[in-house]
Design a protein around this motif. Structure first.
Motif, short mmCIF file in Angstrom:
data_model
loop_
_atom_site.label_atom_id
_atom_site.label_comp_id
_atom_site.label_asym_id
_atom_site.label_seq_id
_atom_site.Cartn_x
_atom_site.Cartn_y
_atom_site.Cartn_z
N THR A 24 0.86 -1.19 0.00
CA THR A 24 0.00 0.00 0.00
C THR A 24 0.90 1.24 0.00
O THR A 24 2.04 1.18 0.46
CB THR A 24 -0.95 -0.03 1.23
OG1 THR A 24 -1.88 1.02 1.10
CG2 THR A 24 -0.20 0.10 2.53
N GLY A 25 0.42 2.31 -0.57
CA GLY A 25 1.17 3.57 -0.55
C GLY A 25 2.39 3.62 -1.45
O GLY A 25 3.28 4.46 -1.26
N GLY A 37 2.30 4.16 -4.79
CA GLY A 37 2.11 5.04 -5.94
C GLY A 37 1.17 4.49 -7.00
O GLY A 37 1.17 4.96 -8.14
N LYS A 38 0.34 3.51 -6.63
CA LYS A 38 -0.61 2.95 -7.61
C LYS A 38 -1.55 4.02 -8.16
O LYS A 38 -1.84 4.06 -9.35
CB LYS A 38 -1.46 1.84 -6.97
CG LYS A 38 -0.69 0.62 -6.53
CD LYS A 38 -1.62 -0.46 -5.98
CE LYS A 38 -2.42 -0.06 -4.76
NZ LYS A 38 -1.60 0.17 -3.56
N THR A 39 -2.04 4.88 -7.25
CA THR A 39 -3.01 5.89 -7.70
C THR A 39 -2.35 6.87 -8.67
O THR A 39 -2.95 7.24 -9.69
CB THR A 39 -3.59 6.65 -6.48
OG1 THR A 39 -4.24 5.69 -5.64
CG2 THR A 39 -4.59 7.70 -6.90
N GLU A 91 -7.48 0.04 -10.33
CA GLU A 91 -6.45 0.08 -9.28
C GLU A 91 -6.86 -0.84 -8.13
O GLU A 91 -7.95 -0.70 -7.57
CB GLU A 91 -6.28 1.51 -8.75
CG GLU A 91 -5.25 1.55 -7.61
CD GLU A 91 -5.14 2.89 -6.89
OE1 GLU A 91 -5.63 3.91 -7.41
OE2 GLU A 91 -4.57 2.87 -5.79
N ASN A 141 8.82 3.60 -8.79
CA ASN A 141 8.35 4.93 -8.42
C ASN A 141 9.22 5.53 -7.33
O ASN A 141 9.28 5.00 -6.22
CB ASN A 141 6.90 4.81 -7.94
CG ASN A 141 6.27 6.16 -7.68
OD1 ASN A 141 6.68 7.17 -8.26
ND2 ASN A 141 5.27 6.18 -6.82
N LEU A 195 7.28 13.59 -8.44
CA LEU A 195 6.79 14.75 -9.18
C LEU A 195 6.52 15.88 -8.19
O LEU A 195 5.93 15.65 -7.13
CB LEU A 195 5.50 14.40 -9.95
CG LEU A 195 5.61 13.16 -10.87
CD1 LEU A 195 4.26 12.83 -11.48
CD2 LEU A 195 6.66 13.39 -11.95
N1 LIG Z 1 5.83 9.93 -8.33
C1 LIG Z 1 5.27 10.59 -7.31
N2 LIG Z 1 5.49 11.91 -7.16
C2 LIG Z 1 4.93 12.58 -6.12
N3 LIG Z 1 4.16 12.04 -5.17
C3 LIG Z 1 3.92 10.73 -5.26
C4 LIG Z 1 4.44 9.94 -6.34
N4 LIG Z 1 4.03 8.67 -6.17
C5 LIG Z 1 3.28 8.66 -5.06
N5 LIG Z 1 3.20 9.89 -4.52
C6 LIG Z 1 2.49 10.27 -3.26
O1 LIG Z 1 2.73 9.24 -2.31
C7 LIG Z 1 1.54 8.91 -1.61
C8 LIG Z 1 1.17 7.43 -1.88
O2 LIG Z 1 0.92 7.27 -3.28
P1 LIG Z 1 -0.42 6.60 -3.82
O3 LIG Z 1 -1.61 7.17 -3.11
O4 LIG Z 1 -0.41 6.74 -5.30
O5 LIG Z 1 -0.18 5.10 -3.34
P2 LIG Z 1 -1.14 3.85 -3.53
O6 LIG Z 1 -0.28 2.70 -3.83
O7 LIG Z 1 -2.20 4.21 -4.50
O8 LIG Z 1 -1.79 3.69 -2.08
P3 LIG Z 1 -3.13 2.84 -1.69
O9 LIG Z 1 -2.66 1.45 -1.40
O10 LIG Z 1 -3.61 3.56 -0.47
O11 LIG Z 1 -4.10 2.93 -2.82
C9 LIG Z 1 0.48 9.88 -2.10
O12 LIG Z 1 0.45 11.00 -1.24
C10 LIG Z 1 0.98 10.30 -3.46
O13 LIG Z 1 0.50 11.54 -3.85
#
Ligand SMILES: Nc1ncnc2c1ncn2[C@@H]1O[C@H](COP(=O)(O)OP(=O)(O)OP(=O)(O)O)[C@@H](O)[C@H]1O
Ligand SMILES: [Mg+2]
Length: 209
Positions: A11-12, A14-16, A101, A161, A187
């Motif tokens: 989790t967390g 960067g999938k989103t 996702e 990521n 980013l």
């Molecule tokens: N390449 C990036 N640049 C900047 N911020 C990032 C990047 N990748 C991830 N983040 C930030 O890191 C945090 C976690 O990323 P994200 O929410 O995409 O994870 P996730 O895998 O989707 O989590 P979940 O399991 O909760 O769905 C978020 O605050 C996101 O904005």
């Protein structure tokens, strides 16, 4: 029409952000989070709306929208419900590709017997794996790839990521078994113009060509 399923090593990871990049830049693509656990301060669908500027019709409704930021089986039990695969069919309205996702990683439980991997195997869409670049990620990534292939899923791409580590990228490229490996740096701004620029700079035209 091909759809994609974005999963991750954790989790967390960067999938989103990766799903947002794909949904924004793949023509007519729709974003779909089948199971959302935790909706404060915002759901992933809402985060993608903000990051991408996509119109609401390209952001499909979740099949499960659960309040607790916990594993799906726990978040569902807290609301007195059981997640069933029958309710996890992709929304029929989508007239373009879907970028789905997952919640957490591949072996996250959905209910007493099934995992996210069962949902993915049922859909059988090509998979995008998102991984961190920190120490430990080679192991997490290869375990994830092995689980996906064990269930017959095609891994279309691996996105590393965060700050790139050359030896990690090289190691995973050599062992990714044909998946394309991309590096996505941190980013500065997660907003529509920045995402469009990041897509062409780091993902090229994939998955278009
Ligand atoms: N390449 C990036 N640049 C900047 N911020 C990032 C990047 N990748 C991830 N983040 C930030 O890191 C945090 C976690 O990323 P994200 O929410 O995409 O994870 P996730 O895998 O989707 O989590 P979940 O399991 O909760 O769905 C978020 O605050 C996101 O904005
Ligand atoms: Mg997410």
């Amino acid at each position: 029409m091909t759809h994609l399923f974005v999963t991750g090593t954790d989790t967390g990871v960067g999938k989103t952000v990766v799903a947002a990049l794909l949904a924004q830049n793949w023509p007519q693509a729709h974003y779909w989070k089948p199971i959302q656990c935790g909706i404060e301060p915002m759901s992933d669908r809402e985060a993608v709306a903000r990051m991408t500027g996509l119109p609401p019709e390209r952001l499909l409704a979740e099949a499960y929208r659960l309040r607790m930021p916990q594993s799906p089986h726990v978040a569902a039990a807290a609301e007195g419900i059981t997640i069933t695969r029958a309710r996890l069919l992709p929304p029929p309205a989508a007239d373009g590709p879907i970028v789905a996702e997952g919640a957490g990683g591949v072996l996250v439980p959905l209910n007493a017997g099934e995992t996210m991997l069962d949902l993915m195997a049922g859909l059988a869409w090509p998979v995008v794996v998102v991984a961190r670049t920190q120490l430990g990620t080679i192991n997490h990534t290869l375990l994830t790839l092995q689980a996906l292939r064990w269930r017959g899923l095609r891994v279309a791409a691996l996105v590393l990521n965060g700050e790139a580590v050359a030896t990690t990228t090289a190691t995973l490229r050599a062992r990714a078994g044909g998946a394309r490996v991309f590096e996505l740096p941190r980013l500065e701004r997660l907003e529509p113009a920045a995402l469009r620029a990041a897509f062409s700079a780091h993902l090229g035209r994939w998955p278009l060509g």
